[in-house]
Design a protein around this motif. Structure first.
Motif, PDB file in Angstrom:
ATOM      1  N   UNK A 147       0.844  -1.203   0.000  1.00  0.00           N
ATOM      2  CA  UNK A 147       0.000   0.000   0.000  1.00  0.00           C
ATOM      3  C   UNK A 147       0.876   1.248   0.000  1.00  0.00           C
ATOM      4  N   UNK A 148       1.890   1.249   0.862  1.00  0.00           N
ATOM      5  CA  UNK A 148       2.808   2.390   0.931  1.00  0.00           C
ATOM      6  C   UNK A 148       3.534   2.561  -0.395  1.00  0.00           C
ATOM      7  N   UNK A 149       3.973   1.461  -0.966  1.00  0.00           N
ATOM      8  CA  UNK A 149       4.726   1.533  -2.222  1.00  0.00           C
ATOM      9  C   UNK A 149       3.882   2.119  -3.350  1.00  0.00           C
ATOM     10  N   UNK A 150       2.569   1.855  -3.328  1.00  0.00           N
ATOM     11  CA  UNK A 150       1.696   2.343  -4.388  1.00  0.00           C
ATOM     12  C   UNK A 150       1.377   3.824  -4.253  1.00  0.00           C
ATOM     13  N   UNK A 151       1.218   4.327  -3.018  1.00  0.00           N
ATOM     14  CA  UNK A 151       0.649   5.671  -2.873  1.00  0.00           C
ATOM     15  C   UNK A 151       1.536   6.685  -2.162  1.00  0.00           C
ATOM     16  N   UNK A 152       2.559   6.239  -1.448  1.00  0.00           N
ATOM     17  CA  UNK A 152       3.343   7.196  -0.656  1.00  0.00           C
ATOM     18  C   UNK A 152       4.202   8.082  -1.542  1.00  0.00           C
ATOM     19  N   UNK A 153       4.231   9.363  -1.221  1.00  0.00           N
ATOM     20  CA  UNK A 153       5.132  10.280  -1.893  1.00  0.00           C
ATOM     21  C   UNK A 153       6.499  10.289  -1.217  1.00  0.00           C
ATOM     22  N   UNK A 154       6.511   9.995   0.076  1.00  0.00           N
ATOM     23  CA  UNK A 154       7.751   9.915   0.844  1.00  0.00           C
ATOM     24  C   UNK A 154       7.610   8.840   1.905  1.00  0.00           C
ATOM     25  N   UNK A 155       8.741   8.296   2.309  1.00  0.00           N
ATOM     26  CA  UNK A 155       8.756   7.197   3.274  1.00  0.00           C
ATOM     27  C   UNK A 155       9.812   7.475   4.328  1.00  0.00           C
ATOM     28  N   UNK A 156       9.476   7.196   5.584  1.00  0.00           N
ATOM     29  CA  UNK A 156      10.446   7.222   6.667  1.00  0.00           C
ATOM     30  C   UNK A 156      10.463   5.862   7.332  1.00  0.00           C
ATOM     31  N   UNK A 157      11.635   5.327   7.602  1.00  0.00           N
ATOM     32  CA  UNK A 157      11.758   4.027   8.260  1.00  0.00           C
ATOM     33  C   UNK A 157      12.332   4.241   9.645  1.00  0.00           C
ATOM     34  N   UNK A 158      11.583   3.782  10.635  1.00  0.00           N
ATOM     35  CA  UNK A 158      11.945   3.983  12.034  1.00  0.00           C
ATOM     36  C   UNK A 158      12.429   2.662  12.630  1.00  0.00           C
ATOM     37  N   UNK A 159      13.468   2.733  13.444  1.00  0.00           N
ATOM     38  CA  UNK A 159      13.977   1.526  14.100  1.00  0.00           C
ATOM     39  C   UNK A 159      14.488   1.911  15.487  1.00  0.00           C
ATOM     40  N   UNK A 160      13.949   1.240  16.487  1.00  0.00           N
ATOM     41  CA  UNK A 160      14.311   1.515  17.877  1.00  0.00           C
ATOM     42  C   UNK A 160      14.215   3.001  18.213  1.00  0.00           C
ATOM     43  N   UNK A 161      13.105   3.601  17.742  1.00  0.00           N
ATOM     44  CA  UNK A 161      12.822   4.990  18.065  1.00  0.00           C
ATOM     45  C   UNK A 161      13.530   6.021  17.225  1.00  0.00           C
ATOM     46  N   UNK A 162      14.404   5.581  16.324  1.00  0.00           N
ATOM     47  CA  UNK A 162      15.169   6.522  15.501  1.00  0.00           C
ATOM     48  C   UNK A 162      14.760   6.424  14.035  1.00  0.00           C
ATOM     49  N   UNK A 163      14.749   7.564  13.359  1.00  0.00           N
ATOM     50  CA  UNK A 163      14.493   7.580  11.923  1.00  0.00           C
ATOM     51  C   UNK A 163      15.802   7.219  11.223  1.00  0.00           C
ATOM     52  N   UNK A 164      15.849   6.027  10.631  1.00  0.00           N
ATOM     53  CA  UNK A 164      17.112   5.525  10.084  1.00  0.00           C
ATOM     54  C   UNK A 164      17.216   5.688   8.574  1.00  0.00           C
ATOM     55  N   UNK A 165      16.102   5.982   7.898  1.00  0.00           N
ATOM     56  CA  UNK A 165      16.146   6.182   6.450  1.00  0.00           C
ATOM     57  C   UNK A 165      14.901   6.946   6.041  1.00  0.00           C
ATOM     58  N   UNK A 166      15.027   7.809   5.042  1.00  0.00           N
ATOM     59  CA  UNK A 166      13.869   8.548   4.552  1.00  0.00           C
ATOM     60  C   UNK A 166      14.123   9.001   3.125  1.00  0.00           C
ATOM     61  N   UNK A 167      13.025   9.260   2.419  1.00  0.00           N
ATOM     62  CA  UNK A 167      13.118   9.722   1.044  1.00  0.00           C
ATOM     63  C   UNK A 167      11.927   9.237   0.244  1.00  0.00           C
ATOM     64  N   UNK A 168      11.834   9.673  -1.000  1.00  0.00           N
ATOM     65  CA  UNK A 168      10.795   9.183  -1.896  1.00  0.00           C
ATOM     66  C   UNK A 168      11.033   7.693  -2.158  1.00  0.00           C
ATOM     67  N   UNK A 169       9.967   6.898  -2.370  1.00  0.00           N
ATOM     68  CA  UNK A 169      10.156   5.459  -2.588  1.00  0.00           C
ATOM     69  C   UNK A 169      11.166   5.129  -3.666  1.00  0.00           C
TER      70      UNK A 169
END
Length: 263
Positions: free
Chosen positions: A214-236
């Motif tokens: 679902x995220x891959x189809x519609x998201x304009x941007x993505x943030x990946x969180x791990x152990x409370x920290x944002x470890x990666x972000x950007x457009x898909x």
């Protein structure tokens, strides 16, 4: 930020007239005793975008949403949503919608009664939202069951009711925590189309889910969180381009690679 081009996403995102981000988090941190649930989180989300917020269980996604919706107070850091400081809960609630993983609905009411009651809490008259309510009930295939008591509803029907409640007041920003939970594939498609329509009309969608397609189809941007920290972000497409696995990579590959490397 660049809007992803696909069948479900408009090519003309709504621009904020002041050029300000719809969501800003500045070094947000939330501690519970010795446990750090959110750790120095900094991000910005553009108006009219769909921000996919991903992470494994316990990564801090729900806590982040609770901080941004003023349902929890940060240990440190600050943020704004729709230009309103998250410390100003009274002003913020008029600008946002929120669907938690378990929708806050009263089982003894009918869906129509629940939604009319919520509209009243938002300061809306029945005339202001009746047409929108009927449209959403029809769109999510709840119109025929809207006068049945929620206690008789399936999980999917309750989820649809909660989603309508979150967007009924046409908020500037809507936060959705697992909005497709319990929905069948047809309903998931409807929700996906509904969210892209909201974004095309200027509503900013902050979407937390484990349903990566679902995220891959519609998201304009993505943030990946791990152990409370944002470890990666950007457009898909940007995240996919950073992988070494080639052109057939998916957002799931990105997610697994990033969280594995971080661990």
């Amino acid at each position: 930020m660049t809007r992803q081009s696909n069948d479900d996403t408009s090519d003309d995102p709504s621009d904020d007239p002041n050029g300000e981000p719809a969501i800003v988090a500045n070094a947000l941190t939330k501690r519970y005793g010795d446990t750090i649930a959110v750790d120095d989180l900094t991000l910005e989300v553009d108006p009219g975008s769909i921000y996919g917020f991903l992470g494994p269980n316990g990564a801090g996604k729900t806590t982040t949403i609770r901080l941004l919706t003023a349902l929890a107070t940060p240990t440190s850091g600050s943020g704004t949503v729709a230009g309103v400081p998250i410390s100003d809960r009274k002003s913020l609630v008029d600008r946002i919608g929120y669907l938690p993983e378990s929708p806050p609905i009263a089982e003894q009411l009918t869906a129509r009664e629940q939604l009319e009651y919520y509209g009243g809490l938002c300061g809306m008259s029945l005339d202001e939202f009746e047409g929108r309510l009927d449209e959403l009930l029809e769109r999510l295939e709840l119109a025929e069951d809207a006068d049945d008591r929620i206690v008789t509803y399936s999980k999917g029907m309750r989820q649809k009711t909660g989603l309508i409640q979150a967007i009924l007041s046409d908020p500037d920003v809507v936060f959705l925590d697992e909005p497709t939970s319990g929905l069948d594939p047809r309903a998931v498609r409807t929700v996906r189309e509904l969210l892209t329509g909201l974004a095309a009309n200027g509503t900013t969608v902050f979407l937390s889910t484990h349903v990566l397609p679902v995220v891959e189809r519609i998201a304009t941007d993505v943030g990946i969180c791990y152990e409370g920290r944002l470890v990666e972000s950007g457009a898909p497409e940007e995240l996919l381009g950073r992988l070494e696995s080639g052109a057939d990579s998916t957002l799931e590959d990105v997610f697994l690679e990033v969280t594995t490397e971080t661990e």
